[in-house]
Design an enzyme around this catalytic site. Structure first.
Site, PDB file in Angstrom:
ATOM      1  N   ASP A 136     -42.454  -3.138  40.409  1.00  0.00           N
ATOM      2  CA  ASP A 136     -43.425  -3.215  41.449  1.00  0.00           C
ATOM      3  C   ASP A 136     -44.797  -3.750  41.014  1.00  0.00           C
ATOM      4  OD1 ASP A 136     -44.559  -3.388  44.493  1.00  0.00           O
ATOM      5  OD2 ASP A 136     -45.493  -1.349  44.074  1.00  0.00           O
ATOM      6  N   ASP A 152     -44.614   2.691  43.136  1.00  0.00           N
ATOM      7  CA  ASP A 152     -45.565   4.009  43.208  1.00  0.00           C
ATOM      8  C   ASP A 152     -45.796   4.353  44.753  1.00  0.00           C
ATOM      9  OD1 ASP A 152     -47.114   1.634  44.024  1.00  0.00           O
ATOM     10  OD2 ASP A 152     -48.833   2.506  43.574  1.00  0.00           O
ATOM     11  N   ASP A 169     -40.951   1.406  47.942  1.00  0.00           N
ATOM     12  CA  ASP A 169     -40.263   1.253  46.631  1.00  0.00           C
ATOM     13  C   ASP A 169     -39.233   2.479  46.764  1.00  0.00           C
ATOM     14  OD1 ASP A 169     -41.740  -0.693  45.870  1.00  0.00           O
ATOM     15  OD2 ASP A 169     -43.243   0.710  44.856  1.00  0.00           O
TER      16      ASP A 169
END
Length: 1121
Positions: free
Chosen positions: A455, A809, A813
């Site tokens: 990410d 995080d 996700d």
């Protein structure tokens, strides 16, 4: 899932009972190991509607047996649920001429499946409420009656995420019936009959200790998971009578109207928020530590879905910090229960831990196959020993015992346990570095990762953003850049920056998304929230219900603005909006902020500056996070009921907000480490594609001499066909023109990377599936990706046979983290169940460490597996050689070998830590590969030759005394043959521990493992003492022959040294790839799809077709045969 129904057949049941008695319970043990056989033996196939048992084959091909349960329902209560569920779950049967309504259901992996007569199938009980609309949820605000609630509770079951914690007695029973321990019991019984009392007793004690530790750890883990999963609290529920009742959360059902107190609570269910706002900490589920503001659900006819309505849904297990604005007096909130038990978001995560997806890892698959190979070797040994022993004076009983004894030697029962040692050590080391693992088998999988997705925001770049500048825009173009928003003139732009957010106040401190916090704080305005019933603020703003007030600094000429409605940010929508009022209820305005492309598409075209695209491209290519803002006046009369769809259209474009998102200092170094190790790195983000490309270049994913090709795919429209284009990045166009770039690209003069956004990715998957694998092979940047698209990307990469890692995080996700082979969540929440691995380090430096530990663990598991196999083969050879001369090893000789030599070495062998660097070559994962099998075969041959040499050298000595042929087995001890074979085989156990222990490049060299080295030296010294100077006491208890010829003893030591030298050289040559010539002769094609694709793309002179428009009908596919 594939489901088959079975019902009891009485005569079969009685036959099985008789057979169980006659087999002394062995049939029941077989049924315990294979429940499917139990069902097939006792039952016959029948329609699902009549079934007593169900045989379920899940999506992974595994079979399960579940019992169908029934519960009698009161006929008078059937009308209570009304037409909502159409009473699909009813199963009316006639019992004693009375009609009884039965609820038929079964429990599988914690979830309840009920029989739906209309569908003729068992379905998840959640289907009864999956068609609820947002409007239906508002209908439940009046509350359920006690009778209706009771009936629903019987249908839906208790609201519990029940993690079964078995009693020690039941765990002991199940553990003892494990095939491993059944084999141990068989072996111990055999050894006791054969009078190996010391050895059998020691193995029994060790097994008992092992079982005790296993039971303790299993129960401890179950209790830990239950404490984390199970949540029972008291909840206030609104009833249809208007009263509020305090009930246990266990009794909650979908449709219950619950009251969330102002001080908050740990929510025991999934619920849709209908009134008020809640500040929620979701770190338990998502790993995201920033509290999230939940706002009321909009009443509409659209079907309710908890994923698409995340901003209006409070999930089970999350902590509501504060609730306000939903009750008289201003405190508390009102929500409707939508899911309970294992059907909640938390329940799904706990279910994935309790019942994990089978690890499709070759190492574990090959381990089982290798045990079968050893079983075949044992069969050969059994036949050989029975032939040899039949020629001696052995009795029938001795023949059977000796023959079965060979099986216990050739198939080491401790093998499965031994190979987990490396994983246990790796897990312990990871924990010291702040990396926590809830799925230990995944550690070995880390060693085979070939691609890692990251990410962007908060992972590769800093979580916090700094405001870089604001640029107002309109039909006349953009104004000058204003670096400090405080210097903006009073007007919509300044008001929009001050109020278009979901920032809230807790104990005097503003809380919210870091981006929104920075944006709000940059204006210098202050946030005030209603206190008590909020009548004072409501009166100040025309009597409207106020959520929050933004007040300008005293020196400003701007007016205070009240937020009346909030429509929070959605990843899928890429925007958020608010509806505001000025004092007295005047000047009602709606503000919206979001991704520039989305905001511009929802603004009136004439208000968007002509240079919008070029400005956005320039800012994004500099790595800036760009947001756009728009506004429009709204009618103040319906300001409290206006819907989101009416707010977010036909707006006036206001301008752009630029924020600087710095790359974390560790990111570039880590990406470089992964690239040097030939691991692909991919960025998956929800940000702008140009910003993502800039960050990819900054952190080294895209090299300075590499080019970026933008992939643009469009879906079907009423006016056009789907299209696919490959366009040059600006950098490529500036450096010599398209022709030069294209020629260089096709001639492989420089590398290139694809960049694609979420819309194009969706169109690519839908309309150009034949091009998808080739684009995935070269794509490095995926921008504007929705959460479900991130998950889809991971699965598509796995289809190319990549072992995919994912590092993120936040909540967006979670799906990708769980879908990946290795998911790493950067979170401070140690108890997060968002992914298999959770790292407290807030940067990606944990990724190389995890891969290094995975490789170390995999290499250690390989070494231990090979060592345990060779240990069995050494002992197997010794026993067969000695059987040939009518003798065998002594009781304490077996004990010394198994406990002192092998067990100690196996325990400390895995303590070596990982190498400090990541090597480009990944460790092998197949135990049945040519180098492994060749190595084992050659070592086994050397072992047999060494033992035969020791025997023949002994027999050739002048002082050799043949053993008494009238005796056999242990009765012939002590003798010279046994003493010489025992001496050499003792060295072989130590030799093989050195030979199979791998160091470079995935583990630190052998000398770093000080404990292992020390044990090796002690063992070598011990064996040398036993061979050269045993002493009368040792000779007696070990039943050794006291040979006085020192030259002969030194010859045995020299023979062991020669054995070591040959095996070590063979291992080194195999490691250097001497067998690769055989592989070349086979010309075996790679099984990895991505490797085959990579070769084909490298040889393709026309890929990618730059600046050409492709259509679905065009055949431009590179074929893979």
């Amino acid at each position: 899932m594939d489901i088959q129904g079975y019902k009891w057949v009485r005569w079969r049941v009685w036959v099985c009972r008789v057979a169980a008695v006659l087999s002394l319970g062995l049939l029941l043990i077989l049924f315990h190991w294979r429940p499917r056989l139990a069902v097939l033996a006792r039952c016959c196939s029948c329609p699902l509607a009549l079934a007593d048992f169900l045989l379920i084959r899940d999506n992974f091909g595994q079979q399960h047996v579940v019992e169908v349960l029934t519960e009698e329902m009161d006929e008078g209560s059937l009308e209570v649920l009304g037409d909502l569920e159409d009473m699909e779950w009813r199963d009316t049967v006639e019992l004693n001429t009375e009609k009884k309504t039965l609820l038929r259901y079964y429990l599988f992996e914690g979830m309840r499946y009920v029989w739906l007569d209309r569908k003729g199938a068992f379905c998840r009980v959640s289907v009864l409420n999956e068609d609820w609309t947002c409007k239906d949820l508002y209908g439940f605000q009046k509350g359920l009656s006690p009778l209706e609630q009771s009936l629903r509770r019987r249908v839906y079951g208790p609201n519990l995420i029940d993690v079964p914690v078995k009693s020690y007695l039941k765990l002991l029973f199940e553990e003892v019936l494990n095939p491993f321990y059944m084999f141990q019991i068989f072996s111990i019984t055999l050894w006791m009959i054969d009078e190996y009392y010391y050895y059998a007793t020691c193995i029994f004690v060790i097994s008992l200790l092992s079982i005790s530790i296993s039971l303790y750890e299993t129960r401890k883990q179950s209790i830990t998971l239950r404490n984390m999963a199970q949540l029972v609290t008291n909840v206030t529920v609104h009833r249809d009578s208007g009263e509020e009742e305090c009930v246990s959360s266990v009794n909650l059902v979908p449709g219950d109207c619950i009251i969330i107190p102002q001080d908050g609570l740990l929510l025991p269910c999934d619920a849709a928020l209908l009134a008020g706002e809640c500040l929620v900490n979701e770190s338990m589920l998502t790993g995201e530590s920033v509290p999230v503001l939940k706002t009321p659900l909009t009443a509409g006819d659209g079907r309710y879905n908890s994923e698409t309505e995340r901003r209006h849904t409070i999930f089970c297990g999350t902590h509501v910090i504060q609730a306000k604005g939903g009750r008289p007096g201003g405190g508390g909130a009102v929500a409707i229960v939508t899911s309970t038990g294992f059907f909640t978001a938390k329940g799904n995560l706990v279910s994935s831990i309790l019942y994990p997806q089978p690890t499709n890892f070759r190492f574990y698959q090959d381990a089982v196959k290798f045990l079968l190979i050893l079983g075949f070797v044992a069969l050969i040994g059994t036949i050989y020993s029975s032939v040899v022993l039949s020629k001696t004076h052995a009795t029938w009983m001795e023949l059977v015992i000796r023959t079965l004894d060979v099986i216990t030697i050739a198939v080491p029962p401790a093998l499965p346990a031994a190979i987990t040692t490396g994983t246990i050590y790796a897990q312990s080391r990871l924990k010291k570095h702040g990396i926590f693992c809830i799925s230990p088998p995944r550690i070995n999988v880390c060693g085979k990762v070939s691609l890692f997705c990251f990410d962007k925001t908060g992972t590769l770049t800093e979580e916090g953003l700094d405001v870089w500048g604001v640029m107002q825009g309109g039909s006349d173009g953009f104004s000058e850049l204003v670096s400090d928003p405080k210097r903006l003139p009073s007007g919509p732009m300044l008001s929009g920056l001050a109020c278009c957010h979901t920032v809230t106040v807790l104990k005097g401190e503003p809380l919210g998304d870091p981006l929104e916090l920075k944006m709000f704080q940059s204006t210098g305005w202050t946030l005030q929230e209603p206190e008590g019933e909020g009548n004072v603020l409501d009166a100040e703003f025309g009597g409207h219900r106020v959520l929050a007030v933004m007040r300008p600094p005293p020196t400003s000429t701007s007016e205070a603005v009240a937020i009346i409605q909030r429509f929070p940010f959605s990843s899928a929508l890429q925007r958020m909006s608010v509806v505001t009022l000025e004092r007295g209820g005047h000047s009602a305005l709606a503000f919206m902020k979001g991704s520039p492309e989305m905001v511009a598409s929802l603004c009136r075209a004439e208000t968007v500056p002509a240079e919008f695209s070029s400005k956005l491209r320039n800012f994004a290519s500099e790595g800036l996070r760009v947001l756009a803002l728009g506004y429009k006046p709204v009618d103040s009369s319906d300001i409290g009921t206006i819907e989101r769809g009416a707010v977010e259209k036909d707006l006036i474009f206001m301008g752009l907000l630029m924020m600087k998102n710095l790359v974390k200092p560790e990111s570039a170094a880590v990406i470089n480490i992964l690239k040097l190790a030939q691991l692909r790195t991919v960025m998956v983000t929800g940000d702008n594609i140009l910003t993502a490309v800039n960050v990819a270049q900054s952190c080294g994913m895209v090299g300075s001499n590499e080019k970026v090709v933008f992939v643009k795919a469009t879906p079907y429209t009423t006016q056009s066909m789907p299209t696919l284009r490959f366009n040059l990045g600006d950098g490529g166009a500036r450096q010599g023109g398209v022709e030069v770039y294209t020629q260089g690209l096709y001639q492989n003069s420089f590398g290139y990377h694809f960049a694609i956004n979420g819309k194009s990715f969706a169109a690519l998957c839908d309309h150009f599936p034949e091009h998808l694998p080739k684009i995935l092979m070269r794509a490095t940047v995926f921008a504007r990706m929705a959460p479900d698209q991130k998950t889809q990307l991971v699965k598509e990469l796995q289809k190319l046979n990549y072992r995919v890692g994912m590092c993120g995080d936040g909540a967006n996700d979670c799906g990708a983290l769980r879908a990946a082979d290795v998911g790493v969540s950067l979170s401070e929440a140690e108890a997060s169940v968002a992914s298999p691995f959770t790292s407290k380090t807030e940067n990606i430096s944990c990724v190389p460490l995890l891969i290094r530990e995975g490789r170390c663990s995999l290499v250690t598991s390989f070494s231990l597996f090979r060592y345990m196999a060779l240990y069995s083969l050494i002992q197997f050879s010794s026993v067969l050689v000695l059987y040939s001369v009518e003798t065998t090893l002594a009781d304490l000789q077996f004990l010394f070998i198994d406990i002192v030599l092998v067990t100690l070495l196996a325990i400390v062998m895995g303590k070596g830590g990982p190498s400090d660097e990541l090597h480009p070559c990944r460790p092998p994962a197949s135990l049945l590969a040519l180098p492994v099998l060749s190595s084992l075969f050659i070592h086994t041959c050397m072992i047999i030759l060494g033992q035969l040499a020791a025997l023949f050298i002994t027999m050739s000595q002048d002082w050799f005394i043949p053993l008494n042929t009238t005796l056999s087995g242990p009765e012939n001890l002590p003798n010279m043959e046994d003493t010489s074979v025992f001496a050499l085989s003792g060295y072989q156990y130590i030799i093989m521990a050195v030979v199979v222990t791998k160091g470079f490049p995935h583990k630190k060299p052998l000398y770093h493992n000080v404990i292992f080295l020390s044990v090796l030296l002690v063992h070598f010294g011990l064996m040398t003492w036993l061979v050269l100077y045993p002493g009368p006491f040792i000779v007696k208890i070990f039943r050794l022959y006291d040979i006085s010829d020192m030259n002969f003893k030194m010859l045995l030591v020299a023979l062991a040294a020669l054995n070591f030298f040959i095996c070590f050289v063979v291992e080194v040559l195999i490691d250097m790839g001497i067998l690769n010539c055989l592989r070349m002769l086979r010309q075996k094609r790679s099984k990895k799809e991505y490797k085959r694709l990579n070769l084909l793309l490298s040889d393709s002179p026309s890929w990618p077709p730059l600046n050409q428009t492709l259509f679905p009908t065009e055949n431009t596919v590179i074929g893979i045969s």
